[in-house]
Design a protein around this motif. Structure first.
Motif, PDB file in Angstrom:
ATOM      1  N   GLY A  30       0.787  -1.223   0.000  1.00  0.00           N
ATOM      2  CA  GLY A  30       0.000   0.000   0.000  1.00  0.00           C
ATOM      3  C   GLY A  30       0.822   1.277   0.000  1.00  0.00           C
ATOM      4  N   ALA A  31       2.125   1.156  -0.225  1.00  0.00           N
ATOM      5  CA  ALA A  31       3.011   2.326  -0.242  1.00  0.00           C
ATOM      6  C   ALA A  31       3.309   2.744  -1.680  1.00  0.00           C
ATOM      7  N   PRO A  32       3.508   4.051  -1.899  1.00  0.00           N
ATOM      8  CA  PRO A  32       3.879   4.485  -3.248  1.00  0.00           C
ATOM      9  C   PRO A  32       5.299   4.042  -3.580  1.00  0.00           C
ATOM     10  N   ALA A  33       5.499   3.616  -4.815  1.00  0.00           N
ATOM     11  CA  ALA A  33       6.815   3.212  -5.311  1.00  0.00           C
ATOM     12  C   ALA A  33       7.039   3.917  -6.642  1.00  0.00           C
ATOM     13  N   GLY A  34       8.285   4.210  -6.959  1.00  0.00           N
ATOM     14  CA  GLY A  34       8.559   4.883  -8.224  1.00  0.00           C
ATOM     15  C   GLY A  34      10.006   4.742  -8.640  1.00  0.00           C
TER      16      GLY A  34
END
Length: 163
Positions: A30-34
């Motif tokens: 549920g964490a943003p990744a990029g």
């Protein structure tokens, strides 16, 4: 088969300017990744498909590939520092970064020149990279923004004739 020197390969292909993107997703936790990606391309109009090619050694792509969707953020000319932040290994790449949720749930970064919200279509091995095909769900661009460009090892901007 002729052996190609990797340094010459990089030098010659560095003569081809590329746009600079950040591919984002919400990972399985549920964490943003990029991650910063220079190898992005349109593939098909019907159906609408795009592709990017992350390095197999990437520490960010394993998080992104756990998602069902991703967003390609085409960086604007004034976002070189943002690009450098997303190009680094480790750390919280989203610290201090303003973003919005796309329809698919993937992060759309604030101030980008364009964004393309996609569902994963396929991931194929391609040498020392993966070939990631995405089906476009939604997209938009800011006509007033110039893109960030990478050319011969450095960043710059594109100015159309007459600018």
């Amino acid at each position: 088969m002729t052996l190609i020197d990797p340094l010459q390969y990089r030098r010659v292909l560095g003569s081809y300017p590329t746009g600079v993107t950040v591919v984002t997703a919400i990972d399985a936790d549920g964490a943003p990744a990029g991650m910063a990606v220079g190898s992005f391309t349109s593939v098909s109009l019907d159906p609408p498909l795009v592709a990017f090619l992350p390095d197999r050694s990437s520490t960010s792509f394993p998080k992104i590939r756990t998602a069902s969707s991703f967003c390609v953020n085409v960086l604007a000319a004034d976002q070189e520092e943002l690009c450098r932040s997303f190009a680094k290994r480790g750390g919280d790449k989203f610290a201090g970064v303003k973003w919005f949720e796309t329809e698919s749930g993937a992060p759309r970064l604030d101030g980008v020149a364009a964004w393309i919200d996609c569902d994963f279509e396929s991931i194929t091995d391609a040498g020392d990279h993966y070939f990631v095909l995405g089906r476009v769900r939604d997209l938009d661009a800011d006509a007033g923004k110039q893109p960030l460009v990478f050319f011969q090892g450095g960043y710059g901007r594109f100015l159309a004739n007459g600018d």
